[in-house]
Design a protein around this motif. Structure first.
Motif, PDB file in Angstrom:
ATOM      1  N   ALA A   4       0.775  -1.172   0.241  1.00  0.00           N
ATOM      2  CA  ALA A   4       0.353  -0.371  -0.021  1.00  0.00           C
ATOM      3  C   ALA A   4       0.627   1.104   0.182  1.00  0.00           C
ATOM      4  CB  ALA A   4      -0.855   0.156   1.073  1.00  0.00           C
ATOM      5  N   PRO A   5       0.189   2.437  -0.965  1.00  0.00           N
ATOM      6  CA  PRO A   5       1.293   3.422  -0.815  1.00  0.00           C
ATOM      7  C   PRO A   5       1.655   4.058   0.991  1.00  0.00           C
ATOM      8  CG  PRO A   5      -0.957   3.978  -1.619  1.00  0.00           C
ATOM      9  CD  PRO A   5      -1.131   2.874  -1.041  1.00  0.00           C
ATOM     10  N   ALA A   6       2.672   4.608   1.116  1.00  0.00           N
ATOM     11  CA  ALA A   6       2.839   5.219   2.240  1.00  0.00           C
ATOM     12  C   ALA A   6       2.443   6.107   2.670  1.00  0.00           C
ATOM     13  CB  ALA A   6       4.751   5.891   2.365  1.00  0.00           C
ATOM     14  N   VAL A   7       1.752   6.722   3.960  1.00  0.00           N
ATOM     15  CA  VAL A   7       0.445   7.577   4.081  1.00  0.00           C
ATOM     16  C   VAL A   7       1.599   8.986   4.985  1.00  0.00           C
ATOM     17  CG1 VAL A   7      -1.444   6.213   4.183  1.00  0.00           C
ATOM     18  CG2 VAL A   7       0.083   6.776   6.848  1.00  0.00           C
ATOM     19  N   ALA A   8       1.308   9.921   5.033  1.00  0.00           N
ATOM     20  CA  ALA A   8       2.872  10.849   5.471  1.00  0.00           C
ATOM     21  C   ALA A   8       1.872  11.021   7.369  1.00  0.00           C
ATOM     22  CB  ALA A   8       1.577  12.323   5.238  1.00  0.00           C
ATOM     23  N   VAL A   9       2.760  11.281   7.423  1.00  0.00           N
ATOM     24  CA  VAL A   9       2.678  11.543   9.373  1.00  0.00           C
ATOM     25  C   VAL A   9       2.970  13.244   9.635  1.00  0.00           C
ATOM     26  CG1 VAL A   9       3.333  11.066  12.387  1.00  0.00           C
ATOM     27  CG2 VAL A   9       3.852   9.719  10.839  1.00  0.00           C
ATOM     28  N   THR A  10       1.457  13.751   9.792  1.00  0.00           N
ATOM     29  CA  THR A  10       1.602  15.070  10.325  1.00  0.00           C
ATOM     30  C   THR A  10       0.914  16.066  11.443  1.00  0.00           C
ATOM     31  OG1 THR A  10      -0.444  14.782   9.309  1.00  0.00           O
ATOM     32  CG2 THR A  10       1.086  15.559   7.526  1.00  0.00           C
ATOM     33  N   ALA A 256       7.135  12.915   8.746  1.00  0.00           N
ATOM     34  CA  ALA A 256       8.097  11.607   7.973  1.00  0.00           C
ATOM     35  C   ALA A 256       6.795  10.907   7.635  1.00  0.00           C
ATOM     36  CB  ALA A 256       8.503  10.182   9.613  1.00  0.00           C
ATOM     37  N   TYR A 257       6.665   9.724   6.700  1.00  0.00           N
ATOM     38  CA  TYR A 257       5.865   8.393   5.794  1.00  0.00           C
ATOM     39  C   TYR A 257       6.227   7.577   6.910  1.00  0.00           C
ATOM     40  CZ  TYR A 257       6.717  12.345   2.753  1.00  0.00           C
ATOM     41  OH  TYR A 257       6.398  13.829   2.281  1.00  0.00           O
ATOM     42  N   LEU A 258       5.221   6.134   7.172  1.00  0.00           N
ATOM     43  CA  LEU A 258       4.493   5.703   7.560  1.00  0.00           C
ATOM     44  C   LEU A 258       4.902   4.374   6.108  1.00  0.00           C
ATOM     45  CD1 LEU A 258       4.415   3.117   9.265  1.00  0.00           C
ATOM     46  CD2 LEU A 258       1.848   3.908   9.500  1.00  0.00           C
ATOM     47  N   ALA A 259       6.200   4.004   5.697  1.00  0.00           N
ATOM     48  CA  ALA A 259       5.531   3.464   4.559  1.00  0.00           C
ATOM     49  C   ALA A 259       5.797   1.528   4.168  1.00  0.00           C
ATOM     50  CB  ALA A 259       7.662   3.685   4.051  1.00  0.00           C
ATOM     51  N   GLY A 260       5.401   0.776   5.561  1.00  0.00           N
ATOM     52  CA  GLY A 260       5.753   0.156   5.552  1.00  0.00           C
ATOM     53  C   GLY A 260       5.341  -0.896   6.193  1.00  0.00           C
ATOM     54  N   CYS A 261       4.459  -1.578   6.718  1.00  0.00           N
ATOM     55  CA  CYS A 261       4.011  -2.349   7.607  1.00  0.00           C
ATOM     56  C   CYS A 261       4.004  -4.280   8.027  1.00  0.00           C
ATOM     57  CB  CYS A 261       2.370  -2.346   8.086  1.00  0.00           C
ATOM     58  SG  CYS A 261       2.132  -0.427   8.378  1.00  0.00           S
ATOM     59  N   GLY A 262       4.090  -4.420   8.971  1.00  0.00           N
ATOM     60  CA  GLY A 262       4.679  -5.855   8.986  1.00  0.00           C
ATOM     61  C   GLY A 262       3.630  -6.083  10.899  1.00  0.00           C
ATOM     62  N   ALA A 263       3.074  -7.481  10.199  1.00  0.00           N
ATOM     63  CA  ALA A 263       2.408  -8.204  10.967  1.00  0.00           C
ATOM     64  C   ALA A 263       2.759  -9.879  11.399  1.00  0.00           C
ATOM     65  CB  ALA A 263       0.783  -7.643  11.482  1.00  0.00           C
ATOM     66  N   ALA A 405       7.606   0.184   9.297  1.00  0.00           N
ATOM     67  CA  ALA A 405       8.903   1.203   8.725  1.00  0.00           C
ATOM     68  C   ALA A 405       8.313   2.771   8.415  1.00  0.00           C
ATOM     69  CB  ALA A 405       9.083   0.546   7.312  1.00  0.00           C
ATOM     70  N   PHE A 406       9.424   3.369   8.404  1.00  0.00           N
ATOM     71  CA  PHE A 406       9.175   5.243   8.431  1.00  0.00           C
ATOM     72  C   PHE A 406      10.624   5.249   7.676  1.00  0.00           C
ATOM     73  CE2 PHE A 406       7.241   4.253  12.474  1.00  0.00           C
ATOM     74  CZ  PHE A 406       5.747   5.318  12.547  1.00  0.00           C
ATOM     75  N   THR A 407      10.029   6.243   6.512  1.00  0.00           N
ATOM     76  CA  THR A 407      10.846   7.029   5.809  1.00  0.00           C
ATOM     77  C   THR A 407      10.845   8.381   5.746  1.00  0.00           C
ATOM     78  OG1 THR A 407       9.488   6.869   3.638  1.00  0.00           O
ATOM     79  CG2 THR A 407      11.164   4.768   4.439  1.00  0.00           C
ATOM     80  N   SER A 408      11.984   9.261   5.246  1.00  0.00           N
ATOM     81  CA  SER A 408      12.069  10.877   5.435  1.00  0.00           C
ATOM     82  C   SER A 408      12.016  11.166   4.436  1.00  0.00           C
ATOM     83  CB  SER A 408      13.644  11.043   5.783  1.00  0.00           C
ATOM     84  OG  SER A 408      14.808  10.442   4.646  1.00  0.00           O
ATOM     85  N   ASP A 409      11.520  10.464   3.019  1.00  0.00           N
ATOM     86  CA  ASP A 409      11.167  10.869   2.312  1.00  0.00           C
ATOM     87  C   ASP A 409      10.240   9.725   1.701  1.00  0.00           C
ATOM     88  OD1 ASP A 409      12.236  12.992   1.694  1.00  0.00           O
ATOM     89  OD2 ASP A 409      14.186  12.030   1.870  1.00  0.00           O
ATOM     90  N   LEU A 410       9.434   9.984   0.429  1.00  0.00           N
ATOM     91  CA  LEU A 410       8.518   8.798  -0.291  1.00  0.00           C
ATOM     92  C   LEU A 410       9.632   7.752  -0.890  1.00  0.00           C
ATOM     93  CD1 LEU A 410       5.263  10.981  -1.860  1.00  0.00           C
ATOM     94  CD2 LEU A 410       5.120   9.614   0.372  1.00  0.00           C
ATOM     95  N   PRO A 411       8.551   6.101  -0.785  1.00  0.00           N
ATOM     96  CA  PRO A 411      10.125   5.670  -1.359  1.00  0.00           C
ATOM     97  C   PRO A 411       9.351   5.456  -3.031  1.00  0.00           C
ATOM     98  CG  PRO A 411       8.314   4.566   0.624  1.00  0.00           C
ATOM     99  CD  PRO A 411       8.208   5.809   0.606  1.00  0.00           C
ATOM    100  N   ALA A 412      10.637   5.685  -3.234  1.00  0.00           N
ATOM    101  CA  ALA A 412      11.119   5.525  -4.927  1.00  0.00           C
ATOM    102  C   ALA A 412       9.861   4.564  -5.496  1.00  0.00           C
ATOM    103  CB  ALA A 412      12.249   5.131  -5.926  1.00  0.00           C
TER     104      ALA A 412
END
Length: 412
Positions: A4-10, A256-263, A405-412
């Motif tokens: 799924a697309p990354a979402v923004a932490v605002t 930052a961006y919440l780019a990925g999740c795993g469970a 998984a958090f990133t500083s920019d949107l994943p490519a």
């Protein structure tokens, strides 16, 4: 393959034993000063110390005065953190579409103190003495429900209960609400106020708590050879999540961006982790795939590390195996203790701040070499570092594993 697309932490709202607010919490965590202290609520118990909120903490801010009287402390903590997060995100509750806003708050226990007090009343004085507010004060879904009520939110309000992974599960659930199109904004995180004689006695009987009463400030010591159990804590953290295009449309720069999740689930033991962290590694690999990241892309790990012998050893083995390139590792529970259902959200917020400030807080009380000596621990003082991608680990009784998984920019 990216999920799924990354979402923004605002926006962020933090209430912890280190401080009432995001900034004071971050500053104290970066100083590495443990919050553990003697707790008068626990006088006479085998373990009589905790990481408790400061006396000046203003619980319940943002709630109408006419309703705060009915709220338990855990609800007030969630409401306060949510109010702070909304303000931090620059959102106007009067103008948003409340039907498109959601709330997900993880809570592992609810208000156990209320259950204990009312049970004693029932035994001592009979059913007529039991408070009619028992259920709305004690149920673990009420932090989510009361946050929605206090902010006038009409979208979905949900509670996640995966023990000490509850806060992280809430963030994963919130991301799904956004990427599915059901919500435009979600307030997500965790709250727990479970420092109570009953919980303390129960955890002590399990052998889960530190008994380091001769050195309380040194009791929570993740990854240390001398660790002997966790220190109970309390608090709340709420993150405002939005789709990236919506944040951009209102001119909001994400923290930052919440780019990925795993469970995953261990299916190994009710309370002990798999010795080699097999289940948690599955969750980590899922989070990386979901974010479109390779293991070598991870610059930093915010470890779950509770200061228990088995748990820290299993996590250290897993990190060493899954991320052999040696990203920096920190464990905030050395400062904050273990806030159970709120811990995953608090540590997710700290991971966002690490990315935002490009600064890794130290693990408190890790004075010498770690017991499991292959990790790149940050100790003594905060370390400036380029952090483009980081993960936050959360694990709970029942074998629950969640990795964000958090990133500083949107994943490519």
């Amino acid at each position: 393959m990216t999920g799924a697309p990354a979402v923004a932490v605002t926006g962020l709202g933090l209430i912890t034993p280190a401080g009432d607010g995001t900034r004071p919490t971050w500053e104290e965590v970066c100083r590495g000063r443990p919050a553990a202290a003697a707790d008068p609520r626990l006088s006479g118990l085998p373990v009589d110390f905790s990481c408790s909120l400061q006396e000046a903490t203003a619980l319940g801010r943002g709630a109408p005065a006419r309703s705060s009287w009915r709220m338990s402390p855990v609800v007030k903590a969630a409401v306060s953190a949510s109010h702070d997060a909304v303000v931090d995100a620059g959102l106007d509750t009067a103008s948003w579409d409340a039907t498109r806003v959601g709330v997900v708050v993880g809570c592992g226990i609810g208000d156990l103190t209320q259950w204990r007090i009312q049970a004693l009343r029932l035994v001592d004085k009979g059913p007529i003495s039991v408070s009619p507010l028992t259920m709305p004060m004690a149920l673990p879904n009420m932090p989510a429900g009361e946050v929605a009520l206090s902010l006038g939110i009409h979208g979905p309000s949900l509670a996640t209960a995966t023990a000490c992974a509850s806060g992280a599960s809430a963030l994963m659930t919130a991301r799904g609400l956004l990427t599915s199109g059901l919500c435009d904004i979600v307030l997500a995180g965790g709250a727990e106020m479970a420092v109570d004689p009953l919980t303390m006695a129960a955890f002590h009987r399990m052998g889960a708590l530190s008994t380091r009463s001769h050195d309380i400030s040194g009791a929570s010591r993740p990854f240390s050879p001398e660790r002997d159990g966790f220190v109970m804590s309390e608090g709340a953290a709420i993150l405002v999540l939005e789709r990236t295009r919506d944040a951009a449309a209102r001119g909001r720069r994400p923290r930052a961006y919440l780019a990925g999740c795993g469970a995953s689930t261990d299916a190994y033991h009710p309370t002990s982790p798999h010795p080699q962290g097999a289940g948690s590694e599955i969750a980590l690999c899922q989070a990386l795939r979901d974010a479109g990241l390779a293991p070598a892309d991870i610059d930093h790990v915010n470890a779950h590390a509770t200061s228990t012998p088995l748990g820290d050893a299993a996590e250290a083995a897993m990190i060493s195996r899954a991320l052999p390139h040696g990203p920096t590792v920190t464990a905030p529970k050395g400062v904050l203790g273990h806030a159970l259902g709120a811990a995953g959200a608090i540590e997710a917020a700290l991971t966002v701040l690490t990315i935002e400030h490009q600064l890794v807080p130290p693990t408190a009380n890790l004075d010498g070499a770690a017991a499991e000596g292959t990790l790149n621990h940050v100790t003594d003082k905060a370390r400036p570092q380029r952090v483009a991608a980081a993960i936050s680990n959360s694990f709970g009784f029942g074998g629950h594993n969640v990795v964000l998984a958090f990133t500083s920019d949107l994943p490519a």
